[in-house]
Design a protein around this motif. Structure first.
Motif, PDB file in Angstrom:
ATOM      1  N   VAL A  23       0.866  -1.177   0.000  1.00  0.00           N
ATOM      2  CA  VAL A  23       0.000   0.000   0.000  1.00  0.00           C
ATOM      3  C   VAL A  23       0.901   1.224   0.000  1.00  0.00           C
ATOM      4  O   VAL A  23       1.903   1.248   0.720  1.00  0.00           O
ATOM      5  CB  VAL A  23      -0.922   0.057   1.241  1.00  0.00           C
ATOM      6  N   MET A  24       0.566   2.230  -0.818  1.00  0.00           N
ATOM      7  CA  MET A  24       1.292   3.499  -0.736  1.00  0.00           C
ATOM      8  C   MET A  24       0.289   4.651  -0.731  1.00  0.00           C
ATOM      9  O   MET A  24      -0.668   4.655  -1.516  1.00  0.00           O
ATOM     10  CB  MET A  24       2.279   3.685  -1.884  1.00  0.00           C
ATOM     11  N   GLN A 142      -6.655   7.490   1.747  1.00  0.00           N
ATOM     12  CA  GLN A 142      -5.928   6.802   2.816  1.00  0.00           C
ATOM     13  C   GLN A 142      -6.561   5.428   3.032  1.00  0.00           C
ATOM     14  O   GLN A 142      -7.782   5.309   3.161  1.00  0.00           O
ATOM     15  CB  GLN A 142      -5.982   7.614   4.110  1.00  0.00           C
ATOM     16  N   THR A 143      -5.740   4.392   3.084  1.00  0.00           N
ATOM     17  CA  THR A 143      -6.237   3.039   3.299  1.00  0.00           C
ATOM     18  C   THR A 143      -5.117   2.188   3.870  1.00  0.00           C
ATOM     19  O   THR A 143      -3.978   2.645   4.023  1.00  0.00           O
ATOM     20  CB  THR A 143      -6.778   2.431   1.987  1.00  0.00           C
ATOM     21  N   ASN A 144      -5.437   0.947   4.174  1.00  0.00           N
ATOM     22  CA  ASN A 144      -4.451  -0.001   4.667  1.00  0.00           C
ATOM     23  C   ASN A 144      -5.019  -1.403   4.494  1.00  0.00           C
ATOM     24  O   ASN A 144      -6.213  -1.567   4.197  1.00  0.00           O
ATOM     25  CB  ASN A 144      -4.105   0.267   6.144  1.00  0.00           C
ATOM     26  N   ILE A 145      -4.200  -2.408   4.689  1.00  0.00           N
ATOM     27  CA  ILE A 145      -4.632  -3.795   4.570  1.00  0.00           C
ATOM     28  C   ILE A 145      -3.563  -4.663   5.227  1.00  0.00           C
ATOM     29  O   ILE A 145      -2.423  -4.224   5.421  1.00  0.00           O
ATOM     30  CB  ILE A 145      -4.838  -4.199   3.087  1.00  0.00           C
ATOM     31  N   LEU A 146      -3.907  -5.882   5.584  1.00  0.00           N
ATOM     32  CA  LEU A 146      -2.930  -6.853   6.045  1.00  0.00           C
ATOM     33  C   LEU A 146      -2.345  -7.589   4.844  1.00  0.00           C
ATOM     34  O   LEU A 146      -2.962  -7.650   3.777  1.00  0.00           O
ATOM     35  CB  LEU A 146      -3.572  -7.851   6.997  1.00  0.00           C
ATOM     36  N   ALA A 147      -1.181  -8.176   5.026  1.00  0.00           N
ATOM     37  CA  ALA A 147      -0.554  -8.912   3.932  1.00  0.00           C
ATOM     38  C   ALA A 147      -1.385 -10.115   3.513  1.00  0.00           C
ATOM     39  O   ALA A 147      -1.452 -10.445   2.331  1.00  0.00           O
ATOM     40  CB  ALA A 147       0.840  -9.374   4.345  1.00  0.00           C
ATOM     41  N   LEU A 308      -3.315  -9.521  14.695  1.00  0.00           N
ATOM     42  CA  LEU A 308      -2.479  -9.029  13.609  1.00  0.00           C
ATOM     43  C   LEU A 308      -2.957  -7.630  13.247  1.00  0.00           C
ATOM     44  O   LEU A 308      -4.161  -7.388  13.134  1.00  0.00           O
ATOM     45  CB  LEU A 308      -2.580  -9.940  12.380  1.00  0.00           C
ATOM     46  N   PHE A 309      -2.032  -6.707  13.059  1.00  0.00           N
ATOM     47  CA  PHE A 309      -2.425  -5.344  12.715  1.00  0.00           C
ATOM     48  C   PHE A 309      -1.403  -4.721  11.782  1.00  0.00           C
ATOM     49  O   PHE A 309      -0.247  -5.153  11.695  1.00  0.00           O
ATOM     50  CB  PHE A 309      -2.579  -4.481  13.967  1.00  0.00           C
ATOM     51  N   SER A 310      -1.840  -3.688  11.084  1.00  0.00           N
ATOM     52  CA  SER A 310      -0.963  -2.872  10.253  1.00  0.00           C
ATOM     53  C   SER A 310      -1.318  -1.420  10.522  1.00  0.00           C
ATOM     54  O   SER A 310      -2.469  -1.010  10.359  1.00  0.00           O
ATOM     55  CB  SER A 310      -1.150  -3.205   8.770  1.00  0.00           C
ATOM     56  N   GLY A 311      -0.332  -0.640  10.970  1.00  0.00           N
ATOM     57  CA  GLY A 311      -0.565   0.746  11.319  1.00  0.00           C
ATOM     58  C   GLY A 311       0.736   1.516  11.324  1.00  0.00           C
ATOM     59  O   GLY A 311       1.732   1.077  10.729  1.00  0.00           O
ATOM     60  N   PRO A 312       0.791   2.678  11.976  1.00  0.00           N
ATOM     61  CA  PRO A 312       2.037   3.435  12.066  1.00  0.00           C
ATOM     62  C   PRO A 312       3.168   2.574  12.626  1.00  0.00           C
ATOM     63  O   PRO A 312       2.941   1.714  13.484  1.00  0.00           O
ATOM     64  CB  PRO A 312       1.687   4.588  13.015  1.00  0.00           C
ATOM     65  N   TYR A 313       4.378   2.807  12.133  1.00  0.00           N
ATOM     66  CA  TYR A 313       5.499   1.928  12.454  1.00  0.00           C
ATOM     67  C   TYR A 313       5.772   1.834  13.960  1.00  0.00           C
ATOM     68  O   TYR A 313       6.237   0.807  14.451  1.00  0.00           O
ATOM     69  CB  TYR A 313       6.759   2.390  11.722  1.00  0.00           C
ATOM     70  N   ASN A 314       5.470   2.886  14.730  1.00  0.00           N
ATOM     71  CA  ASN A 314       5.766   2.876  16.166  1.00  0.00           C
ATOM     72  C   ASN A 314       4.540   2.565  17.018  1.00  0.00           C
ATOM     73  O   ASN A 314       4.504   2.874  18.202  1.00  0.00           O
ATOM     74  CB  ASN A 314       6.389   4.198  16.598  1.00  0.00           C
ATOM     75  N   GLY A 337      -1.855  16.810  11.717  1.00  0.00           N
ATOM     76  CA  GLY A 337      -2.515  17.237  10.502  1.00  0.00           C
ATOM     77  C   GLY A 337      -2.685  16.151   9.471  1.00  0.00           C
ATOM     78  O   GLY A 337      -3.063  16.426   8.335  1.00  0.00           O
ATOM     79  N   LYS A 338      -2.424  14.896   9.853  1.00  0.00           N
ATOM     80  CA  LYS A 338      -2.518  13.781   8.908  1.00  0.00           C
ATOM     81  C   LYS A 338      -3.473  12.723   9.453  1.00  0.00           C
ATOM     82  O   LYS A 338      -3.762  12.667  10.652  1.00  0.00           O
ATOM     83  CB  LYS A 338      -1.142  13.148   8.673  1.00  0.00           C
ATOM     84  N   SER A 339      -3.938  11.882   8.562  1.00  0.00           N
ATOM     85  CA  SER A 339      -4.771  10.750   8.948  1.00  0.00           C
ATOM     86  C   SER A 339      -3.964   9.469   8.770  1.00  0.00           C
ATOM     87  O   SER A 339      -3.261   9.306   7.768  1.00  0.00           O
ATOM     88  CB  SER A 339      -6.045  10.701   8.104  1.00  0.00           C
ATOM     89  N   HIS A 340      -4.067   8.571   9.734  1.00  0.00           N
ATOM     90  CA  HIS A 340      -3.239   7.373   9.749  1.00  0.00           C
ATOM     91  C   HIS A 340      -4.138   6.141   9.820  1.00  0.00           C
ATOM     92  O   HIS A 340      -4.860   5.937  10.820  1.00  0.00           O
ATOM     93  CB  HIS A 340      -2.278   7.408  10.940  1.00  0.00           C
ATOM     94  N   PRO A 341      -4.142   5.293   8.788  1.00  0.00           N
ATOM     95  CA  PRO A 341      -5.009   4.111   8.769  1.00  0.00           C
ATOM     96  C   PRO A 341      -4.430   2.953   9.578  1.00  0.00           C
ATOM     97  O   PRO A 341      -3.219   2.720   9.576  1.00  0.00           O
ATOM     98  CB  PRO A 341      -5.078   3.753   7.285  1.00  0.00           C
TER      99      PRO A 341
END
Length: 425
Positions: A23-24, A142-147, A308-314, A337-341
């Motif tokens: 995802v980019m 903005q989106t996200n997904i698991l592998a 299992l999750f995918s989100g901000p690296y920290n 000022g940003k949105s993080h999925p």
């Protein structure tokens, strides 16, 4: 340093079956006085943990130069789908705000993909021209997904993918198209039906269709009204509600598992319980304050094993007990000022067979919390024009300017904004 050199994740010495998807997304950072543009690219790259030979490049060499890049890798799952995720942030400086494309390629999808897709290819179209409706550079969906997402072959399930656009655009999904050079092998998975509103629907199927399928989607943003995009040199382009503004890739592995004795959630398949947030929920947190997302699930026959999750690296995970988890994250100043999925599933095991809950994803907005008490702002403005302007025209443009500034500070695009009283002299 040229972009193709710095964006290499690892030198590709041979082809290998390693790829689980990507995802980019991107956020414009600022427009400089000389007309140059800085953009922050955020990507997730999923791969077999022993291999990582895939790279993002700029085929047209018109993407500018990289000012900084950080990446973090972490193991996400165990056999048979052991995968690692690389979370990367790239700050890119271009001479203008003209659109450009990024290409992901190198290596192959994992072995035994049922829809016969081998080579890796994904395309991002970065559109940074200034929008007439927000008076700001365009931002991507903005989106996200698991592998890997999975479902038993005898259980129907809808996957309502996360669709959020910071500019308030309508987000649509489609399969990647070879005619548009978005993939080398573009056969969609026959076990899934895709709606333009980004819902993937799975219906019970025969055991012959069990196994991994490659999903190669393109997510695009469409304006809700006709807008004009303005380039640094003043050239303008009209975008209608039928024209996509930008596009991002959404690729992952969809695995059809063997049939389960019962599809009822809460028996073999984990079932979410309160206070787990709903799918597509919007959460808000200030900078430097820790956000905690509580996730609870139950399964009466199988045993819940992990989250299992995918989100901000920290973002960190804490297990409180069987089926009880907390995701915690403290955003920094450069994330305001940003949105993080964030996407997650709960997994359970019975007789060495793994079962997943439904997929849920949320958006975390960093900055202002719209659920606090109303805020009233007094404005005093002087408007000059070569010709007479109507009162409605002036008020509409005041609201447009204020909303654009609020969007830049992280206020969601659907936040209610109204002018209580205007005195025009």
């Amino acid at each position: 340093m040229p972009l193709p050199l710095l964006l290499l994740l690892l030198v590709c010495s041979s082809q290998a079956s390693h790829y689980h998807g990507t995802v980019m997304t991107y956020y414009p950072k600022n427009t400089n006085a000389d007309g140059s543009m800085t953009v922050e690219l955020q990507y997730n790259l999923n791969f077999h943990c022993s291999l990582d030979i895939t790279s993002w490049t700029c085929p047209s060499n018109n993407c500018g130069t990289v000012s900084s890049e950080v990446a973090h890798s972490v193991t996400k799952d165990s056999s048979p789908f052991e995968w690692c995720q690389r979370d990367g942030i790239i700050s890119l400086e271009g001479p203008t705000n003209a659109p450009f494309q990024l290409l992901l390629s190198g290596g192959d999808w994992i072995n035994f993909i049922r829809n016969s897709i081998g080579s890796v290819k994904a395309v991002t179209l970065v559109e940074l021209r200034n929008r007439s409706d927000t008076n700001q550079a365009n931002r991507s969906p903005q989106t996200n997904i698991l592998a890997v997402v999975r479902v038993p072959s005898n259980c129907p399930r809808d996957f309502n993918l996360l669709t959020f656009d910071p500019d308030g655009d309508q987000v649509k999904c489609r399969y990647a198209n070879s005619t548009l050079s978005e993939c080398d092998q573009c056969t969609p998975p026959s076990v899934l039906n895709l709606s333009t509103s980004c819902t993937l629907s799975f219906s019970p199927t025969d055991s012959i269709n069990e196994g991994p399928w490659a999903v190669q989607l393109v997510m695009e943003d469409f304006p809700t009204q006709n807008i004009t995009l303005t380039q640094t040199d003043g050239v303008q382009t009209t975008i209608t509600t039928n024209n996509a503004i930008s596009k991002i890739p959404l690729q992952f592995v969809f695995n059809v598992d063997r049939a389960v004795p019962s599809c009822t959630e809460g028996l073999y398949l984990p079932k979410f319980l309160p206070p787990t947030p709903d799918n597509r929920a919007q959460l808000y947190t200030p900078v430097n304050q820790t956000l905690e997302i509580s996730i609870n699930a139950t399964a009466n026959i199988s045993m819940i094993s992990d989250l299992l999750f995918s989100g901000p690296y920290n973002m960190n995970q804490t297990t409180l007990g069987a089926g009880q988890f907390i995701l915690s994250w403290t955003p920094s100043e450069n994330q305001t000022g940003k949105s993080h999925p964030v996407c997650f599933v709960v997994q359970a095991v019975f007789n060495s067979v793994t079962y997943q809950s439904e997929l849920r994803c949320v958006i975390v907005n960093v900055g202002y919390d719209p659920y606090l008490i109303p805020i009233f702002v007094g404005l005093k403005m002087k408007v000059s024009a070569l010709s007479s302007l109507s009162e409605d025209y002036i008020i509409d443009n005041i609201i447009k300017v204020v909303r654009a500034e609020m969007l830049s500070q992280g206020v969601p695009s659907d936040f209610p904004l109204s002018l209580i009283r205007a005195k025009l002299v």
